[in-house]
Scaffold this motif. Sequence first.
Motif, short mmCIF file in Angstrom:
data_model
loop_
_atom_site.label_atom_id
_atom_site.label_comp_id
_atom_site.label_asym_id
_atom_site.label_seq_id
_atom_site.Cartn_x
_atom_site.Cartn_y
_atom_site.Cartn_z
N PHE A 1 0.85 -1.18 0.00
CA PHE A 1 0.00 0.00 0.00
C PHE A 1 0.89 1.24 0.00
O PHE A 1 1.52 1.55 1.02
CB PHE A 1 -0.89 -0.02 1.24
N PRO A 2 1.02 1.93 -1.13
CA PRO A 2 1.86 3.13 -1.13
C PRO A 2 1.25 4.22 -0.26
O PRO A 2 0.03 4.25 -0.05
CB PRO A 2 1.87 3.55 -2.60
N PRO A 3 2.08 5.13 0.27
CA PRO A 3 1.54 6.22 1.08
C PRO A 3 0.66 7.13 0.24
O PRO A 3 0.71 7.11 -1.00
CB PRO A 3 2.79 6.94 1.57
N ASN A 4 -0.13 7.96 0.93
CA ASN A 4 -1.02 8.88 0.22
C ASN A 4 -0.28 9.79 -0.75
O ASN A 4 -0.84 10.23 -1.75
CB ASN A 4 -1.80 9.74 1.21
N GLY A 5 1.00 10.07 -0.46
CA GLY A 5 1.79 10.92 -1.35
C GLY A 5 1.99 10.32 -2.72
O GLY A 5 2.40 11.01 -3.66
N ILE A 6 1.70 9.04 -2.87
CA ILE A 6 1.71 8.36 -4.18
C ILE A 6 0.29 7.92 -4.54
O ILE A 6 -0.24 8.26 -5.58
CB ILE A 6 2.66 7.15 -4.17
N GLY A 7 -0.32 7.13 -3.64
CA GLY A 7 -1.60 6.49 -3.94
C GLY A 7 -2.79 7.42 -4.00
O GLY A 7 -3.81 7.11 -4.62
N ALA A 8 -2.69 8.59 -3.33
CA ALA A 8 -3.79 9.55 -3.36
C ALA A 8 -3.27 10.93 -3.77
O ALA A 8 -3.87 11.95 -3.44
CB ALA A 8 -4.46 9.63 -1.99
N PHE A 9 -2.15 10.95 -4.50
CA PHE A 9 -1.54 12.22 -4.90
C PHE A 9 -2.52 13.05 -5.71
O PHE A 9 -3.16 12.57 -6.63
CB PHE A 9 -0.28 11.94 -5.72
N GLY A 10 -2.63 14.32 -5.36
CA GLY A 10 -3.55 15.22 -6.05
C GLY A 10 -4.89 15.37 -5.37
O GLY A 10 -5.58 16.36 -5.58
N GLY A 11 -5.25 14.37 -4.53
CA GLY A 11 -6.48 14.46 -3.74
C GLY A 11 -7.70 14.89 -4.53
O GLY A 11 -7.89 14.53 -5.70
N ASP A 12 -8.53 15.70 -3.88
CA ASP A 12 -9.75 16.20 -4.52
C ASP A 12 -9.46 17.09 -5.71
O ASP A 12 -10.27 17.19 -6.64
CB ASP A 12 -10.60 16.99 -3.52
N VAL A 13 -8.31 17.76 -5.69
CA VAL A 13 -7.98 18.70 -6.77
C VAL A 13 -7.91 17.98 -8.10
O VAL A 13 -8.45 18.44 -9.12
CB VAL A 13 -6.65 19.42 -6.48
N GLU A 14 -7.26 16.82 -8.11
CA GLU A 14 -7.10 16.08 -9.37
C GLU A 14 -8.15 14.99 -9.56
O GLU A 14 -8.25 14.42 -10.65
CB GLU A 14 -5.70 15.46 -9.44
N ASN A 15 -8.91 14.67 -8.52
CA ASN A 15 -9.91 13.61 -8.65
C ASN A 15 -10.87 13.91 -9.79
O ASN A 15 -11.33 15.03 -9.96
CB ASN A 15 -10.69 13.48 -7.33
N TRP A 16 -11.17 12.87 -10.60
CA TRP A 16 -12.03 13.00 -11.77
C TRP A 16 -11.47 13.98 -12.80
O TRP A 16 -12.23 14.59 -13.55
CB TRP A 16 -13.44 13.45 -11.38
#
Length: 707
Positions: free
Chosen positions: A185-200
């Motif tokens: 499980f990569p950390p959020n800095g990889i696996g969730a990089f961009g968060g809501d800003v880049e989501n979709w």
Amino acid sequence: MTAFPTHAKEGMWLPPNLKNQERDMKAAGLQIAIDKIYNENGTGLNNAIVLFGKGCTGEVISPKGLILTNHHCGYGSAQALSSPEKDYFANGFWAKSMAEELPCKGLTVTFIRRIENVTQRILDGVADTLRDAVRDSIVNARVAAAEKEMAKTTGMDVLIKPYFKGNEFWAAISETFRDIRFVGFPPNGIGAFGGDVENWMWPRHTGDFSIFRVYAGPDNKPADHSANNRPYEAPQYFTINANGYKEGDMTMVYGFPGTTNQYISSFALKHVYNIMDPISIEARTRKLDIWTKYMNNDRDIFLKYTAKRATVANGWKKWQGEVVGLKLNNATGKKQAYEATFRKWAEADNTLPWADVLLPRMQIAAEGADKVVAEEQYIKEAVLGIELVQQAGIAEKLVAVMRSKLSADTVKDSLGKLVAAQEAFYKNYDANTDKDVFKTLMALYFEKNSASLPEYYTTAYRAHGQDMGKWADDIYTSSVMVSQDRLKAWAAQPDSAKLQNDAAYRLYDAISRMRKQRIQPALTVYNTDMRFYERLYMKARMAHDKKREFYPDANLTLRLTYGHVKGLDPDGPAKYAYQTTLGEVVALDDTASDVFKVPAKLKELYERKDYGRWGVNGVMPVAFVASNHTSGGNSGSPVLNARGELIGTNFDRAYEGTMSDYYFDPNRCRNISVDIRYTLFVIEKFGDAGWLIDEMKIIKNKPAPKK
């Protein structure tokens, strides 16, 4: 320039029917036999795909049961296993051996072994125009009997679902494995990089993947978790192609799309576009703002809310793109234009005498339900968007136990078990955060529904001087529902009168009564009528458009879609490249931002260009975009090349095309995937878990020698 296919291919095709698509798939570039994709003898790629949990897809990538899916699909498991001392979101998790793999309580994966058309068996002799109340009693009895008989015959699980609005029925014969373990499980800095800003959004720079392993009993069959279980011996798993792709290459996405409504009428679409989406967006915007504020100020609250926030924000962002896409495409207008041609055909057609009244009746039903649809949406998103109000529903079960004729000891034991079962909720709940949500969302509900509030709401609000803050303070100070400790204290000396007078329960009870007495009956009538009309409308459409290739709406069953690697070009030439790189990720690094903070080790690897076997001429690919028709549930789906080899993992859609659940625009609809080379790079170089790669079958050509 090299020519390549430019059209996006609409459709989520049933695997047993792929023979009907063979000519088109070959023209699109397919290089393997159709029966390699799906067959019933155990050698099809369908045996390497799983329904991951309750709503994602995963793929088997090793003979030892290794499962690849999305980071966000593994988020709930990571949260359950995380703690302030073991923060897998901040630091990631990489098992260094099978002995370090962590059991995931409650997680399952399901393999589809066979899919069978049982329409004739279920609908034989059932008239099309039979109303659903009667029809359902017949159909449900036949479905139950067929499932039981087929399960006995096959020795596996059987689930029969309706397709084409109930005009067809198909059975999925499956096996569900219950011992699933956390591996990578990569950390959020990889696996969730961009968060809501880049989501979709496209471009994306997210390494949205995680790794699990399936364990089985001694017979390689599903078994409850046990230390004696062994890694599942996979008869089929995906070969990984690490040679990359180019724009125009054929791609396929194989997985479990969740819900679409492609054949929706313009009248029902207006509910989505004008009522439901805007209400949900407004309510969730207010809630997410509050959650984010508290999460940013307290790491413990962050850990409590991160998975919940991801779920709430996912729909919030998607619906915004959906509204934009429907508007840009004038989707309602296009459906109205189709409906006009359908009406002319229906009026002239004599084979389906009921077809000409369908659309007028659908219009009357939909327009008559506008108000109640809005009220229900505000209740779901505003009132029940307050965690305490929703949680207060547990009081109904507690009171029911107390009113039962069970012995005193049994009642006490039952109450204790019900209260203990709330541990998962309270583990990830913060009352102060929720109190702020209450003040904001209850104010929104009062503002938008002033003429139809429950009497208790107006009375209680006036009793607190029409001050939301004072009302909230009173509720969160007095309610036993605010914490598990308070609930346990109540259960130690149970008092049904105290529970029924609880401030949070009274909010829940008042809104529930109003829904049951006024809103749900009206919605039931509307939904019952529309379900009947839509089934007939679907049947009539298929009779009207005989030359069209129809595919059933998504219903979380196994489907294949195909298209090509293609940049996003809604207004002409490609607006964005079809691929993003690690260099772009590092360029976005912002140490002051939680969502754009690149892990130090990843930056070091980039600076050294230490990509191992996975880079291309000093560049590390991260994500790519293609024209496959996907939906929710396709998260984690394998993205395959023309030879059925794994080149990526699907995780999102582009903002401009999120309306594809209702209307497919080939210029805007794109699926976004993690490049498998980035996944392998992160596993090996960042996670130091190269032992996992040793399990995999990887095609990687040596680079051509320099001249």
